[in-house]
Design an enzyme around this catalytic site. Structure first.
Site, mmCIF file in Angstrom:
data_model
loop_
_atom_site.group_PDB
_atom_site.id
_atom_site.type_symbol
_atom_site.label_atom_id
_atom_site.label_comp_id
_atom_site.label_asym_id
_atom_site.label_seq_id
_atom_site.Cartn_x
_atom_site.Cartn_y
_atom_site.Cartn_z
ATOM 1 N N HIS A 93 -2.451 5.139 2.251
ATOM 2 C CA HIS A 93 -3.162 4.949 3.512
ATOM 3 C C HIS A 93 -3.763 3.560 3.556
ATOM 4 O O HIS A 93 -4.520 3.187 2.660
ATOM 5 C CB HIS A 93 -4.306 5.966 3.668
ATOM 6 C CG HIS A 93 -3.851 7.389 3.708
ATOM 7 N ND1 HIS A 93 -3.122 7.904 4.758
ATOM 8 C CD2 HIS A 93 -4.043 8.405 2.847
ATOM 9 C CE1 HIS A 93 -2.885 9.181 4.536
ATOM 10 N NE2 HIS A 93 -3.419 9.513 3.377
ATOM 11 N N GLU A 115 0.848 -1.196 0.000
ATOM 12 C CA GLU A 115 0.000 0.000 0.000
ATOM 13 C C GLU A 115 0.877 1.237 0.000
ATOM 14 O O GLU A 115 1.786 1.364 0.811
ATOM 15 C CB GLU A 115 -0.928 0.008 1.222
ATOM 16 C CG GLU A 115 -1.672 1.307 1.460
ATOM 17 C CD GLU A 115 -2.514 1.765 0.273
ATOM 18 O OE1 GLU A 115 -2.490 2.970 -0.051
ATOM 19 O OE2 GLU A 115 -3.191 0.908 -0.343
ATOM 20 N N HIS A 128 -42.963 -4.373 15.503
ATOM 21 C CA HIS A 128 -43.747 -3.134 15.565
ATOM 22 C C HIS A 128 -43.443 -2.402 16.866
ATOM 23 O O HIS A 128 -43.350 -3.031 17.915
ATOM 24 C CB HIS A 128 -45.231 -3.471 15.500
ATOM 25 C CG HIS A 128 -46.128 -2.276 15.678
ATOM 26 N ND1 HIS A 128 -46.378 -1.388 14.658
ATOM 27 C CD2 HIS A 128 -46.804 -1.817 16.773
ATOM 28 C CE1 HIS A 128 -47.191 -0.441 15.109
ATOM 29 N NE2 HIS A 128 -47.460 -0.678 16.389
ATOM 30 N N CYS A 153 -11.689 4.662 0.474
ATOM 31 C CA CYS A 153 -12.966 4.494 1.166
ATOM 32 C C CYS A 153 -12.853 4.868 2.633
ATOM 33 O O CYS A 153 -13.603 5.703 3.136
ATOM 34 C CB CYS A 153 -13.448 3.057 1.029
ATOM 35 S SG CYS A 153 -14.936 2.716 1.997
#
Length: 468
Positions: free
Chosen positions: A37, A34, A447, A42
């Site tokens: 970051h 990488e 509910h 994302c």
């Protein structure tokens, strides 16, 4: 440390780091490369920090309507710098979490840019560079390309970081523009429009298509259009923008539609007109990897035309969503390991837009289902008829279902309103489990919840809705 691994993953975004974690779980010796970051765009500059911004804007909006709940507060205000700081803090925290998970899984990480560098016997070589200098060269029989994408730049609408913003600048403003033009009405453009409008900006949206949110069901798109206009946004569809004329601290342009031309001057412009896959300098020359309009072509298990080379996430086929990338990472690694995963079913991937109101969907829209030859049954249920939505002060919204009239298959589901991004998963499970109208009708929903609109929308498709 040996330079030979079972798998090398290039890119540490939601596709890449999940692939690395799953590969480690399956007993592989994994390297993850990488360059910027861990967590990718994302986590650092997209999905996560924008949701932090939108949450702040939502709370501020609620503070301005406290009297509707029998409450009061003296002159609510906001601190833009503090809002941005909180957003960046959330991203930083999540990034550290990803790094911890990789360390815990014993994934070897390399800080740098990875590219294919030929073969060494049965293994692919990956060269890793930092600041233009090679820092390492590693090998593996399997390499996953998970390099993601970046914002598309259009001639005359290029971002400059000052007056014309991309997503990164829009997430870290030092001052709040009074007038804002958002070019593009996909998820990114609409979310930024929603954020800045809630903070008091005059927001204009320009969309080249004939409606906003083109990937959504047309009925949901129309309802979103009305909701955003009700909030005070100005929306131009079928719009051509440009050129942009930059002043010292403002931008002037002309928006041309079928209704005529509108001259507009704003303080800032956000350009959100799609993405371009990061396929440059990956060493694809001389391989059988095929690229189509900046995205790598793959089969149902993420394999490219070059044996041992795979591609996942935004650098590959749509939908370009983080959760799709993560799932592809798992599928790809499990296939490599000799397991028999189900291929990705793109129509079972939900799409979510976190504006106010939220929008969420899965499967086919009504118009697409009809275009594919289905005879459909369509159910609709408004939030206005749902007790929990009214009690929350969120009566605007709708749930819509699209069924195959012959088989009862749930072809698609579309929602707009409060918290629909949290509820859409119920329909996703139904599609993944191949449930039909019969099972959904027999499902008991709690509910009072807004999720009851999901049940009523199923019943409505068969003229059985109880509360309208």
């Amino acid at each position: 440390m040996s330079d030979l691994f079972d798998l090398v993953v290039i890119g540490g975004g939601p596709g890449g780091y999940v692939a690395a974690l799953r590969a480690s779980q399956l007993g592989m010796n994994v390297a993850l490369v990488e360059s910027t970051h861990m967590g990718g765009v994302c986590l650092n500059w997209g999905c996560i920090p924008t949701k932090a911004l939108l949450r702040s804007a939502e709370v501020y909006h609620t503070l301005g309507h406290l009297q509707e709940y029998g409450l009061s507060a003296n002159q609510p205000s906001f601190d833009l710098a503090a809002i941005v700081k909180r957003s960046r803090g959330v991203a930083e925290r999540m990034g550290k979490g990803v790094a911890h998970l990789l360390k815990k899984a014993k994934v070897t990480t390399f800080d740098g840019r990875g590219r294919l560098a030929g073969r060494a016997g049965e293994a692919h070589k990956v060269s890793i560079t930092k600041d233009g200098k090679e820092t390492a060269q590693i090998r593996a029989p399997h390499v996953i390309l998970a390099t993601g994408a970046r914002g598309r730049q259009l001639p005359g609408l290029e971002t400059d970081g000052k007056l014309v913003w991309g997503a990164r600048e829009a997430m870290t403003p030092d001052t709040l523009p009074k007038r804002l033009l958002v070019i593009g009405s996909g998820a990114i453009g609409i979310e930024f429009a929603s954020f800045y409008r809630d903070l008091g900006c005059e927001v204009t949206i320009a969309e080249v298509a004939d409606r906003i949110l083109m990937t959504e069901d047309a009925e949901i798109s129309a309802q979103a259009h009305k909701a955003f206009e009700k909030r005070g946004m100005t929306i131009h569809t079928g719009a051509k923008v440009g050129p942009l004329k930059k002043g010292a601290n403002e931008v002037s342009t002309t928006i041309e539609t079928a209704k005529g031309k509108v001259d507009l001057t704003v303080d800032r412009v956000i350009c959100a007109v799609g993405i371009v896959g990061n396929v440059e300098d990956l060493g694809l020359e001389g391989t059988k990897v095929k690229v189509d309009r900046s995205h790598i072509q793959t089969d149902e298990f993420c394999r490219t035309g070059e044996p041992g080379i795979y591609a996942i996430g935004d650098v590959a086929a749509p939908p370009w969503l983080a959760h799709k990338a993560s799932h592809e990472g798992v599928i790809c690694v499990e296939k490599i390991s000799g397991r028999s995963p189900e291929p990705l079913h793109a129509r079972n991937i939900p799409g979510c837009i976190y504006a106010r109101p939220q929008v969420a969907s899965v499967g086919l829209s009504e118009e697409k289902a009809k275009a594919e030859g289905y005879k459909v049954r369509v159910g609709r249920f408004p939030f206005l008829a749902n007790g929990k939505a009214v009690a929350m002060g969120e009566p605007e919204g709708m749930t819509k279902t699209v069924f195959d009239a012959e088989t009862g298959e749930l072809l698609g589901a579309h929602m707009i309103g409060s918290e629909v991004t949290e509820m859409i998963q119920g329909y996703v499970i139904a599609r993944t489990g191949e449930l039909t109208d019969a099972e959904l009708m027999e499902t008991v929903f709690p509910h009072p919840t807004i999720s009851e609109t999901m049940h009523e929308a199923v019943l409505a498709a068969y003229e059985g809705a109880l509360h309208i």
